[in-house]
Design an enzyme around this catalytic site. Structure first.
Site, mmCIF file in Angstrom:
data_model
loop_
_atom_site.group_PDB
_atom_site.id
_atom_site.type_symbol
_atom_site.label_atom_id
_atom_site.label_comp_id
_atom_site.label_asym_id
_atom_site.label_seq_id
_atom_site.Cartn_x
_atom_site.Cartn_y
_atom_site.Cartn_z
ATOM 1 N N GLU A 89 0.913 -1.165 0.063
ATOM 2 C CA GLU A 89 0.003 -0.042 -0.216
ATOM 3 C C GLU A 89 0.988 1.067 0.157
ATOM 4 O O GLU A 89 1.835 1.359 0.724
ATOM 5 C CB GLU A 89 -1.030 0.008 1.186
ATOM 6 C CG GLU A 89 -1.885 -1.293 1.392
ATOM 7 C CD GLU A 89 -2.570 -1.000 2.786
ATOM 8 O OE1 GLU A 89 -3.283 -2.015 2.948
ATOM 9 O OE2 GLU A 89 -2.235 -0.005 3.518
ATOM 10 N N CYS A 102 3.036 8.480 1.141
ATOM 11 C CA CYS A 102 3.737 7.637 2.222
ATOM 12 C C CYS A 102 4.043 6.156 1.634
ATOM 13 O O CYS A 102 3.293 5.590 0.850
ATOM 14 C CB CYS A 102 2.328 7.506 3.544
ATOM 15 S SG CYS A 102 2.603 6.164 4.532
ATOM 16 N N CYS A 109 5.497 -7.399 7.957
ATOM 17 C CA CYS A 109 6.255 -6.717 8.838
ATOM 18 C C CYS A 109 6.643 -7.761 10.169
ATOM 19 O O CYS A 109 5.697 -8.470 10.523
ATOM 20 C CB CYS A 109 5.584 -5.433 9.726
ATOM 21 S SG CYS A 109 6.436 -4.403 10.564
ATOM 22 N N CYS A 113 3.338 -5.400 16.273
ATOM 23 C CA CYS A 113 2.631 -4.354 16.913
ATOM 24 C C CYS A 113 1.089 -4.884 17.173
ATOM 25 O O CYS A 113 0.645 -5.243 15.994
ATOM 26 C CB CYS A 113 2.690 -2.906 16.370
ATOM 27 S SG CYS A 113 4.611 -2.435 16.178
ATOM 28 N N SER A 186 10.203 6.844 9.710
ATOM 29 C CA SER A 186 9.310 6.189 10.949
ATOM 30 C C SER A 186 9.797 5.130 11.303
ATOM 31 O O SER A 186 9.797 4.097 10.524
ATOM 32 C CB SER A 186 7.852 6.476 10.402
ATOM 33 O OG SER A 186 7.148 5.899 11.890
ATOM 34 N N CYS A 328 -1.860 1.852 8.008
ATOM 35 C CA CYS A 328 -0.726 0.728 7.754
ATOM 36 C C CYS A 328 -1.752 -0.474 7.617
ATOM 37 O O CYS A 328 -2.083 -1.216 8.479
ATOM 38 C CB CYS A 328 0.139 0.540 9.076
ATOM 39 S SG CYS A 328 1.678 -0.455 8.701
HETATM 40 N N1 SAH Z 1 7.212 0.626 11.229
HETATM 41 C C1 SAH Z 1 7.197 1.962 11.306
HETATM 42 C C2 SAH Z 1 6.455 2.840 10.150
HETATM 43 C C3 SAH Z 1 4.956 2.093 9.656
HETATM 44 S S1 SAH Z 1 3.596 2.439 10.659
HETATM 45 C C4 SAH Z 1 6.846 2.572 12.518
HETATM 46 O O1 SAH Z 1 6.358 1.779 13.429
HETATM 47 O O2 SAH Z 1 6.816 3.777 13.012
HETATM 48 C C5 SAH Z 1 3.531 4.182 10.556
HETATM 49 C C6 SAH Z 1 2.534 4.578 11.776
HETATM 50 O O3 SAH Z 1 1.407 4.269 11.726
HETATM 51 C C7 SAH Z 1 3.166 4.065 12.849
HETATM 52 O O4 SAH Z 1 3.315 5.011 14.139
HETATM 53 C C8 SAH Z 1 2.266 3.122 13.530
HETATM 54 O O5 SAH Z 1 2.267 2.874 14.762
HETATM 55 C C9 SAH Z 1 0.823 3.721 13.297
HETATM 56 N N2 SAH Z 1 -0.228 3.036 12.997
HETATM 57 C C10 SAH Z 1 -0.415 1.649 12.573
HETATM 58 N N3 SAH Z 1 -1.638 1.277 12.794
HETATM 59 C C11 SAH Z 1 -2.396 2.097 12.800
HETATM 60 C C12 SAH Z 1 -3.587 2.480 12.879
HETATM 61 N N4 SAH Z 1 -4.622 1.320 12.915
HETATM 62 N N5 SAH Z 1 -4.077 3.572 13.236
HETATM 63 C C13 SAH Z 1 -3.315 4.525 13.225
HETATM 64 N N6 SAH Z 1 -2.189 4.743 13.209
HETATM 65 C C14 SAH Z 1 -1.541 3.415 13.125
#
Ligand code: SAH
Length: 336
Positions: A89, A102, A109, A113, A186, A328
């Site tokens: 994406e 973006c 990944c 998380c 990020s 994401c």
């Molecule tokens: N792996 C990197 C970059 C990808 S995610 C990182 O963790 O920074 C980019 C941002 O989107 C991160 O801050 C992540 O925590 C956030 N993110 C992921 N899922 C999300 C969601 N469902 N709603 C809002 N932000 C989200």
């Protein structure tokens, strides 16, 4: 040889190998990166013989757009298909004064998380430098406007695909003409790689996905954080800010009833005290199958106020893209 993603020097070398003068490689680079050519046929100032040799011995691979969803504010989320059929994406955010893209850096990944849609399928593979910058050029073509800003905030953990990410940043800067200051990487907080990034001496913006003001909560949300305690992470960020004179951005995802109380906000101000920091508050985009919820706007505002009263610079991720599942991994999840 795959030419898309190659450096100008590599393309010059290729030209020489194919019996052409070196500058022909530079012209090839201009066609690929500046004129966004899809095909060797289009490269009309290259001699036919060179184009034929390229057809035979080189590839120019670009992604295909599988799906596009656009929200009323103009934010458009794209699902792109790569040469091996994997899908990623990318998001286009057109503003009056700038155009941001973006980009994803991995298929899937490994960070795991808890709240994230990309984490659901695990890690599949790294993207190549070409696959990363393809996203910028493909969305630029769709936008019909120059892309000015690139954020490495799509699927994947950029610092776990370090070499390809760095190579893509150098190409964006030198070939596509995007200023280093307008590129943001990020990360979930891979401390040794933050130190390595600092040593590259680039004017990039570093963004840290903090999401919690203490180790206990942070480890629950971000399993990978187990390896990098907050004191080590914050000290690496302090060093980064000092060495580069660049303000570090701290992303803080707000999850209702989990990390969004005024107590969490006060702890966060303690953590960031005296640092060259900017906090980006992100109200959660709910993900199907995850039990986390987006907080009410009153909770978001109260959290924000605590930070502002402590003199911390706060930006709030706009609701842009909320309607197109611009979080994401969400679009890929919905197609699957
Ligand atoms: N792996 C990197 C970059 C990808 S995610 C990182 O963790 O920074 C980019 C941002 O989107 C991160 O801050 C992540 O925590 C956030 N993110 C992921 N899922 C999300 C969601 N469902 N709603 C809002 N932000 C989200």
């Amino acid at each position: 040889m795959e030419v898309f993603g190659a450096t100008r020097a590599e393309l010059e070398e290729l030209a020489v190998k194919l019996g052409e003068p070196k500058y022909r490689g530079g012209q090839l680079a201009d066609w690929i990166y500046k004129k966004d050519a899809d095909d060797f046929d289009e490269m009309t100032n290259l001699p036919l013989s060179f184009r034929q040799k390229l057809e035979k011995s080189a590839l120019l691979t670009r992604s295909k757009i599988v799906k596009r969803s656009t929200s009323r504010d103009g934010t458009a989320k794209f699902l792109l298909e790569l040469a091996d059929g994997q899908q990623i994406e990318s998001v286009l955010l057109p503003y009056e004064d700038r155009v941001t893209v973006c980009v994803s850096t991995q298929v899937g990944c490994a960070a795991g998380c808890q709240f994230c849609a990309t984490a659901i399928g695990g890690f599949i593979r790294n993207l190549t430098p070409g696959e990363i910058i393809d996203q910028v050029l493909t969305l630029q073509r769709e936008a019909g406007r120059r892309v000015t800003n690139v954020v490495y905030m799509g699927m994947g953990e950029p610092l776990l695909n370090y070499d390809a990410v760095l190579a893509s940043i150098r190409l964006l800067n030198s070939e596509v003409g995007i200023s280093m200051r307008k590129i943001t990487v990020s990360t979930v907080g891979i401390v040794p790689r933050i130190k390595k990034l600092q040593s590259e001496d680039l004017q990039l913006t570093l963004a840290i996905s903090l999401h919690a003001p203490d180790d206990d909560l942070r480890r629950r949300l971000i399993p990978l954080a187990e390896r990098y305690p907050l004191n080590e992470l914050m000290s690496a960020c302090r060093e980064y800010a000092k060495a580069t004179s660049r303000r570090v951005t701290y992303e803080y995802l707000l999850l209702a009833g989990v990390n969004d109380s005024p107590v969490h906000a006060r702890k966060l101000t303690e953590l960031l005290k005296g640092m060259l920091a900017n906090v980006n508050l992100i109200p959660y985009n709910e993900v199907c199958g995850k039990h986390y919820r987006r907080p009410k706007s009153a909770a978001v505002n109260a959290f924000r106020e605590v930070l502002e009263q402590a003199g911390i610079e706060v930006t709030q991720r706009l609701e842009r893209g909320h309607a197109v599942s611009a979080a994401c991994g969400q679009l890929r999840g919905s197609v699957k």
